[in-house]
Design a protein around this motif. Structure first.
Motif, PDB file in Angstrom:
ATOM      1  N   GLY B  84     -13.951  -4.572  -4.228  1.00 29.32           N
ATOM      2  CA  GLY B  84     -14.176  -3.128  -4.251  1.00 29.32           C
ATOM      3  C   GLY B  84     -12.950  -2.333  -3.844  1.00 29.32           C
ATOM      4  N   HIS B  85     -11.903  -3.028  -3.458  1.00 30.05           N
ATOM      5  CA  HIS B  85     -10.695  -2.356  -2.970  1.00 30.05           C
ATOM      6  C   HIS B  85      -9.760  -2.040  -4.134  1.00 30.05           C
ATOM      7  N   VAL B  86     -10.163  -1.079  -4.935  1.00 30.76           N
ATOM      8  CA  VAL B  86      -9.378  -0.711  -6.117  1.00 30.76           C
ATOM      9  C   VAL B  86      -8.150   0.094  -5.703  1.00 30.76           C
ATOM     10  N   GLN B  87      -7.217   0.187  -6.630  1.00 31.30           N
ATOM     11  CA  GLN B  87      -5.998   0.975  -6.428  1.00 31.30           C
ATOM     12  C   GLN B  87      -6.026   2.168  -7.377  1.00 31.30           C
ATOM     13  N   GLU B  88      -6.126   3.346  -6.818  1.00 31.15           N
ATOM     14  CA  GLU B  88      -6.056   4.558  -7.630  1.00 31.15           C
ATOM     15  C   GLU B  88      -4.584   4.880  -7.886  1.00 31.15           C
ATOM     16  N   VAL B  89      -4.242   4.962  -9.150  1.00 32.70           N
ATOM     17  CA  VAL B  89      -2.838   5.114  -9.516  1.00 32.70           C
ATOM     18  C   VAL B  89      -2.425   6.582  -9.464  1.00 32.70           C
ATOM     19  N   GLN B  90      -1.394   6.835  -8.677  1.00 34.01           N
ATOM     20  CA  GLN B  90      -0.889   8.205  -8.531  1.00 34.01           C
ATOM     21  C   GLN B  90       0.342   8.445  -9.400  1.00 34.01           C
ATOM     22  N   GLY B  91       1.034   7.394  -9.761  1.00 34.60           N
ATOM     23  CA  GLY B  91       2.234   7.542 -10.577  1.00 34.60           C
ATOM     24  C   GLY B  91       2.678   6.198 -11.111  1.00 34.60           C
ATOM     25  N   VAL B  92       3.275   6.226 -12.308  1.00 32.89           N
ATOM     26  CA  VAL B  92       3.799   5.008 -12.927  1.00 32.89           C
ATOM     27  C   VAL B  92       5.264   5.248 -13.266  1.00 32.89           C
ATOM     28  N   PHE B  93       6.106   4.306 -12.887  1.00 34.72           N
ATOM     29  CA  PHE B  93       7.547   4.434 -13.089  1.00 34.72           C
ATOM     30  C   PHE B  93       8.079   3.168 -13.761  1.00 34.72           C
ATOM     31  N   LEU B  94       9.103   3.343 -14.584  1.00 34.02           N
ATOM     32  CA  LEU B  94       9.772   2.199 -15.203  1.00 34.02           C
ATOM     33  C   LEU B  94      11.201   2.131 -14.698  1.00 34.02           C
ATOM     34  N   ASP B  95      11.707   0.922 -14.590  1.00 31.96           N
ATOM     35  CA  ASP B  95      13.094   0.800 -14.145  1.00 31.96           C
ATOM     36  C   ASP B  95      14.062   0.970 -15.319  1.00 31.96           C
ATOM     37  N   CYS B  96      15.334   0.923 -15.017  1.00 35.28           N
ATOM     38  CA  CYS B  96      16.380   1.219 -16.001  1.00 35.28           C
ATOM     39  C   CYS B  96      16.327   0.293 -17.206  1.00 35.28           C
ATOM     40  N   ASP B  97      15.882  -0.944 -17.002  1.00 37.06           N
ATOM     41  CA  ASP B  97      15.800  -1.888 -18.108  1.00 37.06           C
ATOM     42  C   ASP B  97      14.415  -1.917 -18.748  1.00 37.06           C
ATOM     43  N   ALA B  98      13.522  -1.106 -18.231  1.00 35.13           N
ATOM     44  CA  ALA B  98      12.145  -1.023 -18.740  1.00 35.13           C
ATOM     45  C   ALA B  98      11.452  -2.380 -18.719  1.00 35.13           C
ATOM     46  N   ASP B  99      11.853  -3.212 -17.761  1.00 25.20           N
ATOM     47  CA  ASP B  99      11.187  -4.504 -17.663  1.00 25.20           C
ATOM     48  C   ASP B  99      10.558  -4.737 -16.286  1.00 25.20           C
ATOM     49  N   THR B 100      10.466  -3.703 -15.499  1.00 27.81           N
ATOM     50  CA  THR B 100       9.699  -3.766 -14.260  1.00 27.81           C
ATOM     51  C   THR B 100       8.955  -2.446 -14.097  1.00 27.81           C
ATOM     52  N   ILE B 101       7.719  -2.535 -13.631  1.00 31.81           N
ATOM     53  CA  ILE B 101       6.843  -1.372 -13.490  1.00 31.81           C
ATOM     54  C   ILE B 101       6.620  -1.114 -12.009  1.00 31.81           C
ATOM     55  N   LEU B 102       6.655   0.140 -11.632  1.00 33.75           N
ATOM     56  CA  LEU B 102       6.341   0.523 -10.252  1.00 33.75           C
ATOM     57  C   LEU B 102       5.140   1.463 -10.276  1.00 33.75           C
ATOM     58  N   LEU B 103       4.113   1.085  -9.528  1.00 37.96           N
ATOM     59  CA  LEU B 103       2.929   1.940  -9.406  1.00 37.96           C
ATOM     60  C   LEU B 103       2.897   2.539  -8.017  1.00 37.96           C
ATOM     61  N   LYS B 104       2.687   3.838  -7.945  1.00 35.62           N
ATOM     62  CA  LYS B 104       2.366   4.425  -6.651  1.00 35.62           C
ATOM     63  C   LYS B 104       0.856   4.589  -6.618  1.00 35.62           C
ATOM     64  N   VAL B 105       0.254   3.995  -5.593  1.00 40.16           N
ATOM     65  CA  VAL B 105      -1.201   3.888  -5.582  1.00 40.16           C
ATOM     66  C   VAL B 105      -1.798   4.359  -4.265  1.00 40.16           C
ATOM     67  N   ARG B 106      -3.072   4.673  -4.356  1.00 38.25           N
ATOM     68  CA  ARG B 106      -3.869   4.853  -3.151  1.00 38.25           C
ATOM     69  C   ARG B 106      -4.776   3.632  -3.068  1.00 38.25           C
ATOM     70  N   GLN B 107      -4.594   2.859  -2.006  1.00 38.14           N
ATOM     71  CA  GLN B 107      -5.320   1.602  -1.865  1.00 38.14           C
ATOM     72  C   GLN B 107      -6.642   1.833  -1.152  1.00 38.14           C
ATOM     73  N   LEU B 108      -7.735   1.762  -1.900  1.00 39.26           N
ATOM     74  CA  LEU B 108      -9.043   1.911  -1.264  1.00 39.26           C
ATOM     75  C   LEU B 108      -9.340   0.680  -0.404  1.00 39.26           C
ATOM     76  N   GLY B 109     -10.056   0.888   0.674  1.00 38.73           N
ATOM     77  CA  GLY B 109     -10.365  -0.211   1.586  1.00 38.73           C
ATOM     78  C   GLY B 109      -9.245  -0.518   2.563  1.00 38.73           C
ATOM     79  N   GLY B 110      -8.068   0.062   2.305  1.00 38.52           N
ATOM     80  CA  GLY B 110      -6.983  -0.057   3.276  1.00 38.52           C
ATOM     81  C   GLY B 110      -6.148  -1.310   3.172  1.00 38.52           C
ATOM     82  N   ALA B 111      -6.541  -2.266   2.345  1.00 30.53           N
ATOM     83  CA  ALA B 111      -5.797  -3.522   2.274  1.00 30.53           C
ATOM     84  C   ALA B 111      -5.624  -3.955   0.831  1.00 30.53           C
ATOM     85  N   ALA B 112      -4.395  -4.319   0.498  1.00 24.85           N
ATOM     86  CA  ALA B 112      -4.119  -4.813  -0.853  1.00 24.85           C
ATOM     87  C   ALA B 112      -4.226  -6.327  -0.930  1.00 24.85           C
ATOM     88  N   CYS B 113      -4.032  -6.992   0.201  1.00 25.72           N
ATOM     89  CA  CYS B 113      -3.907  -8.449   0.184  1.00 25.72           C
ATOM     90  C   CYS B 113      -5.271  -9.124   0.318  1.00 25.72           C
TER      91      CYS B 113
END
Lengths: 146, 146
Positions: B84-113
């Motif tokens: 139930g600990h979903v990640q609400e996505v606040q922003g999506v970013f690509l790096d200079c080579d467009a081969d890595t993705i960065l998500l800025k998220v709000r982690q519900l439940g407080g823990a990603a691991c």
């Protein structure tokens, strides 16, 4: 010890870190190479992601400067070797699966990206396409002699 | 538009984002799968790294919730589907080579691991070995029914 900063270069030389299986990432999971995320130690900004093999990981620990493995050049990549913009490592973290490395670094020169931006993640996905949101710190043509 | 937060779920539905080559990561570079870093949108803490294929990336944009591709289970992994600990996505970013993705998220439940820590990077490399430096938010045995 628990929440301290990474010891400065030199302190980590020797077998205490480099030879202990308990502190080694599981390089086999990535066929000898694992992703390493570099994060600005002060601002928390994610600067870049690159790959490390065991040799680059060991040299990073021993020197306190980020060393990656360049997949395109198939050799060790001492970050900043051309630009001078090295990354001083403040801390090294492993994830729960020991197959991803997180470095907290101090980015000399102010920019991690070869395109001159502070972070490689300088483009945001928007409904209208990619928007440049990052801050450009230097002109690549002045830093890299091609 | 330039520095704005990611639009809430739904706004990104449709071809404006999902079909434009200019906004697509270069999945071919990773043999169909690319690393995606999830960072806490508020604190800047790096929470985890996982992989995305085109389908998971598209679903992430369309739903505003992080969807990865599980390499071990070889299927889409809707983060939080079990805990139930979903990640609400606040922003999506690509790096200079467009081969890595960065998500800025709000982690519900407080823990990603899945081990109950806020971040998967809860262990720091020290000369004496790995030190647990992360904050444990929940007991995995109470969250995951095995």
């Amino acid at each position: 010890m628990l929440a301290g900063r990474f010891p400065p270069a030199g302190i980590l030389r020797g077998p205490a870190v480099s030879a202990s299986p308990a502190t080694l990432p599981d390089f086999a999971k990535g066929d000898g190479m694992l992703p390493a995320i570099a994060q600005d130690a002060d601002t928390g900004e994610v600067l870049m992601m690159a790959y490390m093999n065991p040799e680059s990981y060991a040299e990073t620990l021993a020197t306190g400067r980020a060393v990656y493995f360049s997949r395109s050049r198939n050799r060790l990549w001492r970050k900043g070797e051309e630009s001078g913009h090295v990354q001083e490592v403040q801390g090294v973290f492993l994830d729960c699966d020991a197959d991803t490395i997180l470095l907290k670094v101090r980015q000399l020169g102010g920019a991690a990206c070869h395109e001159g931006y502070r972070s490689c993640f300088f483009r945001q996905v928007t409904p209208a396409g990619l928007a440049v949101v990052g801050e450009r710190v230097f002109d690549p043509s002045l830093v890299y002699k091609k």
